[in-house]
Every structure is written in C-alpha cells, then in structure tokens.
Design a protein around this motif. Sequence first.
Motif, PDB file in Angstrom:
ATOM      1  N   THR A 301       0.819  -1.218   0.000  1.00 50.33           N
ATOM      2  CA  THR A 301       0.000   0.000   0.000  1.00 50.33           C
ATOM      3  C   THR A 301       0.851   1.265   0.000  1.00 50.33           C
ATOM      4  O   THR A 301       0.320   2.371  -0.023  1.00 50.33           O
ATOM      5  N   GLY A 302       2.173   1.087   0.064  1.00 58.87           N
ATOM      6  CA  GLY A 302       3.051   2.250   0.089  1.00 58.87           C
ATOM      7  C   GLY A 302       3.403   2.721   1.490  1.00 58.87           C
ATOM      8  O   GLY A 302       4.096   3.725   1.661  1.00 58.87           O
ATOM      9  N   LYS A 303       2.931   1.980   2.503  1.00 58.58           N
ATOM     10  CA  LYS A 303       3.225   2.356   3.893  1.00 58.58           C
ATOM     11  C   LYS A 303       4.610   1.855   4.283  1.00 58.58           C
ATOM     12  O   LYS A 303       4.993   0.736   3.978  1.00 58.58           O
ATOM     13  N   HIS A 304       5.370   2.701   4.978  1.00 56.30           N
ATOM     14  CA  HIS A 304       6.707   2.327   5.429  1.00 56.30           C
ATOM     15  C   HIS A 304       6.643   1.776   6.847  1.00 56.30           C
ATOM     16  O   HIS A 304       6.131   2.431   7.757  1.00 56.30           O
ATOM     17  N   ASP A 305       7.164   0.562   7.008  1.00 63.24           N
ATOM     18  CA  ASP A 305       7.157  -0.092   8.319  1.00 63.24           C
ATOM     19  C   ASP A 305       8.422   0.255   9.101  1.00 63.24           C
ATOM     20  O   ASP A 305       9.349   0.880   8.579  1.00 63.24           O
ATOM     21  N   ALA A 306       8.447  -0.174  10.371  1.00 65.67           N
ATOM     22  CA  ALA A 306       9.624   0.052  11.217  1.00 65.67           C
ATOM     23  C   ALA A 306      10.817  -0.717  10.677  1.00 65.67           C
ATOM     24  O   ALA A 306      10.684  -1.731   9.994  1.00 65.67           O
ATOM     25  N   ALA A 307      11.998  -0.235  11.011  1.00 66.89           N
ATOM     26  CA  ALA A 307      13.227  -0.853  10.516  1.00 66.89           C
ATOM     27  C   ALA A 307      13.437  -2.236  11.111  1.00 66.89           C
ATOM     28  O   ALA A 307      13.067  -2.505  12.250  1.00 66.89           O
ATOM     29  N   VAL A 308      14.060  -3.102  10.329  1.00 68.75           N
ATOM     30  CA  VAL A 308      14.464  -4.431  10.768  1.00 68.75           C
ATOM     31  C   VAL A 308      15.987  -4.479  10.716  1.00 68.75           C
ATOM     32  O   VAL A 308      16.583  -4.177   9.680  1.00 68.75           O
ATOM     33  N   GLU A 309      16.632  -4.829  11.840  1.00 65.26           N
ATOM     34  CA  GLU A 309      18.092  -4.852  11.870  1.00 65.26           C
ATOM     35  C   GLU A 309      18.632  -6.173  11.349  1.00 65.26           C
ATOM     36  O   GLU A 309      18.167  -7.245  11.719  1.00 65.26           O
ATOM     37  N   PHE A 310      19.621  -6.094  10.495  1.00 65.85           N
ATOM     38  CA  PHE A 310      20.289  -7.265   9.949  1.00 65.85           C
ATOM     39  C   PHE A 310      21.291  -7.791  10.970  1.00 65.85           C
ATOM     40  O   PHE A 310      22.111  -7.033  11.494  1.00 65.85           O
ATOM     41  N   GLU A 311      21.237  -9.100  11.251  1.00 63.12           N
ATOM     42  CA  GLU A 311      22.137  -9.687  12.233  1.00 63.12           C
ATOM     43  C   GLU A 311      22.838 -10.928  11.697  1.00 63.12           C
ATOM     44  O   GLU A 311      23.380 -11.721  12.460  1.00 63.12           O
ATOM     45  N   GLY A 312      22.850 -11.091  10.384  1.00 63.75           N
ATOM     46  CA  GLY A 312      23.454 -12.273   9.801  1.00 63.75           C
ATOM     47  C   GLY A 312      24.904 -12.074   9.423  1.00 63.75           C
ATOM     48  O   GLY A 312      25.586 -11.161   9.897  1.00 63.75           O
ATOM     49  N   SER A 313      25.375 -12.935   8.536  1.00 58.76           N
ATOM     50  CA  SER A 313      26.760 -12.883   8.067  1.00 58.76           C
ATOM     51  C   SER A 313      26.918 -11.713   7.092  1.00 58.76           C
ATOM     52  O   SER A 313      26.162 -11.601   6.122  1.00 58.76           O
ATOM     53  N   ARG A 314      27.921 -10.856   7.347  1.00 60.15           N
ATOM     54  CA  ARG A 314      28.083  -9.662   6.507  1.00 60.15           C
ATOM     55  C   ARG A 314      28.862 -10.008   5.238  1.00 60.15           C
ATOM     56  O   ARG A 314      29.972  -9.537   4.982  1.00 60.15           O
TER      57      ARG A 314
END
Length: 333
Positions: A301-314
Amino acid sequence: SSGINAEYGVGEFADDAIAQWFESLAWNLGYSSYYRLPYTTTSQITVYSQYEGMPRRRVISDLSDTARAEALIKQFRRPYVISFSREAHRMTFEIKERSISVLLFHDRDGETSAERLDDFGKAARAYHEKATFVEMDMANSYVKMFTNYFSVKASDLPIVFVIDTASKQKDNIAKTKDISESGIAQLIEDFRADTAETSAPQKEAGDELPADWEARPVVYLTKDNFATYVFSGERAVLVMVHRESCPHCKSLRPIWEELAEKYKDHPSLKIAELKSGNVAQIKGLEVTRVPTILFYPMDATGKHDAAVEFEGSRTLAGLEEFIVQQTASRDEL
C-alpha cells in the motif's frame, strides 16, 4: 595464556535441520575448524577449546532449544580475558546480553605487564558474569584503530576503561588509572551504581549533504535527507550506518558497493549509507554499534514499516538472503 589457542566443535546429528543450524553457527562464530558427523541415531555437539592454557571439553546433548544451545557454546568458548585482535573481535562482542566491557589498554611488553595482567585476570574472575574483559595491547595495529574512540594516548598507559554499549546515555564510558584488582573492581561497582565519573566517546561529526548524493549506486544519506528519502519515497531502503574509523565498516565497504551495484536499477529497493555522526540528529533513530544495517520496508500500500536490523553474516550472499527474506512476505521485490 589469556586467549584461546585452538577451538573446534564436533556435531553428531540425526536431524538434517539441526545439522544445517550447527554448520551455520560454526561459520558465524568463526571456529577454526568444525566437523559434522551425520550418520548417527542421536544428535549432540561436543565443543573443544583451550581455556587459560588448559584443554576443555563440553558435550551439549539437548538441542531442542537451539537458542539455549548457542548461548551455552558461546559461554563455554570465552576465556576470562580476551586478547583483542581482528580474529577475536567477533567473539568479544557476540553476547549481546553482556553489554558492559572492561578494557585494559597497555603495552604487553612493559616491565610490569605480567603483574598487571594478573590483577586484571583476578578482577575478570570475580566479574566475568557481568562484563566482558578485554586486553588491548597497544603493540597490535588493530587495537590502535580504536584509540581515537576512547581518546587514548601513549602517555595514558596503562589505563582501564568501562563502557556500556547498550546504554542510551550519551556519557557511557568511565576510566581509572588504578589498575590494581581492587581499583578495577571499584570502577566496575561505581559504574554499575551510576556513581562513576563518565564521559562520552569521541564520535564522528555529522556531515553536509553533497550535491551528488543520489548519483552513485550507494545513496548518500545525512541528517538532512534521511527522513525524506527513507520514509517518503516509493521504495524500500537498506541502510548501512558506519564510522570512518571503524575497521569492520571498512571491511564491509567493498561488499556494500558490490551489493549496491547489483541493485542499482531496481525500482523498489535502494542501497544507502549513513555516517554515524548524523544519528543523534535524526529523530527516532537509535544505533548502539557500527556497522549497523537497517532495512526499511514498504508494503504493497506504500506504507513504510519500522526498521528491521540485519544480524546475519556480513557477506554478499548473507545480505542478499536477508533482502529476500524481508521482502518475500511484503511482495516488494
């Protein structure tokens, strides 16, 4: 020796899913070696390590709760005092629940270094469940990369710092020149009681928005365009928050550039960067360590959700897998 000389894990698995979890964990923990023995009727993990010069072995047979098993492995592999280096960086900060670190900056080749390390080790034995104890040998070039952050000069040595990386307070560092066992213990007690004299780390200053901020595959964000670009645009955004003096940020840079090049023409995802000096001036943004990678999704719908932090292998593969996981349920890509 305060460091780990050798460590490895042996896994015996009757369940392929558990075997795959162990292989991923062994890789992420940076084990020097690991083995998988799949032809068995039961599942268990045996971890071997050197702990203060003595060999250790631990068998973990209850793998029904993989999070608990991972916590046990991490706890078992850690010495009381970690000798900081590029190789030990990951192990030093891998237990997020233990955000307080006690760091001894000194010259290991000095005349009194053995006595100094002995006192530091005694304090570590008393407080190892509450804090991570780290030896910062100034002869190590990797250690020197962190001296600006703590404002450490050669004339200050030896000196002990305590820092809480999870603290929301600006002033989250305390220090002492009393490096005896009792002096270090007093600093820790005062710090935990909020009675120690504290200061803020030396942080990177914010920067101005360049004219060509959107010209490269990696979009350049600052305090001036972050909110508008991330929350008002018609795309999802993956942002790397970094600091120029951070060694791990520098290591991630070429991978980040490659990822951005791969997605530069994608209509609904942009790869961006933000210097950590801008964070304090961006409302609602909280970052406690660098590099931090944040995914800002946008639903159908074009709505921006809260951020999700990446915690995997860089790694490039790890980042691409994260993008797929985060976007699959939102039909963004």
